[in-house]
Design an enzyme around this catalytic site. Structure first.
Site, short mmCIF file in Angstrom:
data_model
loop_
_atom_site.label_atom_id
_atom_site.label_comp_id
_atom_site.label_asym_id
_atom_site.label_seq_id
_atom_site.Cartn_x
_atom_site.Cartn_y
_atom_site.Cartn_z
N ASP A 189 0.84 -1.20 0.00
CA ASP A 189 0.00 0.00 0.00
C ASP A 189 0.88 1.25 0.00
O ASP A 189 2.03 1.21 0.44
CB ASP A 189 -0.87 0.04 1.27
CG ASP A 189 -2.03 -0.95 1.22
OD1 ASP A 189 -2.31 -1.52 0.15
OD2 ASP A 189 -2.67 -1.13 2.28
N ARG A 232 -1.53 -0.45 -8.65
CA ARG A 232 -2.92 -0.15 -8.24
C ARG A 232 -3.01 1.38 -8.23
O ARG A 232 -2.27 2.03 -7.50
CB ARG A 232 -3.22 -0.69 -6.85
CG ARG A 232 -4.58 -0.24 -6.32
CD ARG A 232 -4.67 -0.37 -4.81
NE ARG A 232 -4.71 -1.74 -4.35
CZ ARG A 232 -4.35 -2.11 -3.11
NH1 ARG A 232 -3.90 -1.21 -2.25
NH2 ARG A 232 -4.43 -3.37 -2.75
#
Ligand code: FDA
Length: 313
Positions: free
Chosen positions: A136, A188
């Site tokens: 992340d 992402r």
């Protein structure tokens, strides 16, 4: 303006230890508790159960053992061991092998070398078992170091990892997206969940969205298994149109959404033949994650207040 104000407000609250304690008392107490709309539970067993339900609806999953900003190496070690146990539990359960994690959870604020070591331990267990691990992206203070660690591991042959880039940051469009695409790594793309200063990030939602749309197009055509992570119907529509026009088949990219957010849209996309992955967060350290979700959509606050009033009665 409201966007920026509510983000700032909830980011401040996210740091409050008192509120965190109070929320922990109520938020996850019962299956109907307010935080459970967005968090699958506190245990890996609850997360696996949620993952099975989600997968039963034709969706893909990624599991995130919540935690961030640990302040000493013991906590980082605990988080690392937690992830190793999660890997084993996932393997045993037979659900899809896909994880998301944060580097500050592994000790990045305390000692970079230890954080890298911890990440390697996780990848050494996850890789041979066929997991994909997504790192992340946190606030802009961590962008450089996160990308640097990612690239180092990538160059050392860890290719079952992916990264996250935020359209809110100027640097993403100026260099990071092209750089990661050139590596051949999976991105992402998100808008960005953190409150950032104007020196580094777009402040207006319209500018963040426009940058998102531009980079999403690049990713769909030039990326590698692009992950379009948004609940924004307008972005999703642009992605679909762009992919169709360019002849990019639906199995060459995927949409991603957060657990409990826009389940209607998730179902609609699956029905239309797209791959949709749901990010399933779980664990005891859910408060900062939960606060970021409220900051994105103040309407959720009413949902929480109704939950608290209902529970304390
Ligand atoms: P936007 O905020 O513009 O909202 C568009 C619409 O989506 C809203 O009108 C509403 O309908 C719906 N919506 C959005 N958020 C909602 C909520 N909380 N509750 C209910 N409805 C909501 N960020 C980051 O900085 N680093 C990361 O690593 C990640 N990882 C990540 C993974 C995945 C799978 C997703 C989906 C998102 C992230 N994010 C993230 C969060 C991301 O940066 C962003 O903050 C949120 O996705 C909200 O932005 P949207 O693009 O969804 O649209």
């Amino acid at each position: 303006m409201l966007d920026a104000a509510s983000k700032t407000f909830f980011h401040l609250i996210a740091k409050s230890k008192t509120l965190k304690k109070m929320a922990s008392r109520y938020g996850m107490r019962r299956p109907t508790s307010f935080a459970r709309r967005f968090i699958a539970g506190e245990t890996v067993a609850e997360a696996i159960e949620a993952a099975r339900t989600v997968a039963g609806r034709g969706l893909n999953i990624t599991l995130d053992l919540l935690g961030e900003s640990v302040t000493n190496l013991d906590e980082a070690d605990t988080a690392t061991r937690g992830y190793l146990a999660v890997i084993d539990a996932i393997v045993q359960s037979g659900i899809e092998r896909n994880l998301s994690l944060k580097l500050t959870q592994l000790g990045l604020d305390v000692d970079k070398a230890s954080a890298i070591d911890n990440l390697r331990k996780i990848l050494e267990r996850a890789g041979p078992a066929g997991f994909f691990v997504r790192i992340d992206m946190e606030g802009s203070a961590y962008t450089d170091v996160t990308l640097e660690i990612f690239e180092t591991l990538w160059r050392h042959g860890y290719h079952e990892i992916g990264i996250v880039l935020q359209s809110a940051l100027y640097r993403t469009e100026q260099r990071d997206l092209a750089h990661v695409n050139a590596l051949g790594a999976r991105v992402r793309l998100v808008k960005g969940a953190y409150k950032e200063p104007k020196q580094v990030a777009h402040q207006k939602k319209a500018d963040v969205d426009a940058a998102y749309a531009r980079m999403m197009k690049t990713l769909i055509t030039d990326g590698h298994h692009a992950a379009i992570a948004t609940h924004d119907p307008e972005m999703i529509e642009i992605a679909r149109q762009w992919a169709t026009e360019r002849g990019v088949a639906p199995d060459r990219f995927e949409f991603q959404m957060l657990y409990g957010v826009r389940r209607d849209l998730q179902a609609m996309l699956v029905k239309a033949g797209y791959r949709v992955r749901v990010y399933i967060p779980f664990g005891r350290e859910w408060f900062p994650y939960f606060m970021r979700r409220l900051g994105e959509r103040p309407a959720n606050v009413m949902f929480v207040i109704r939950g608290i009033v209902g529970e304390s009665g």
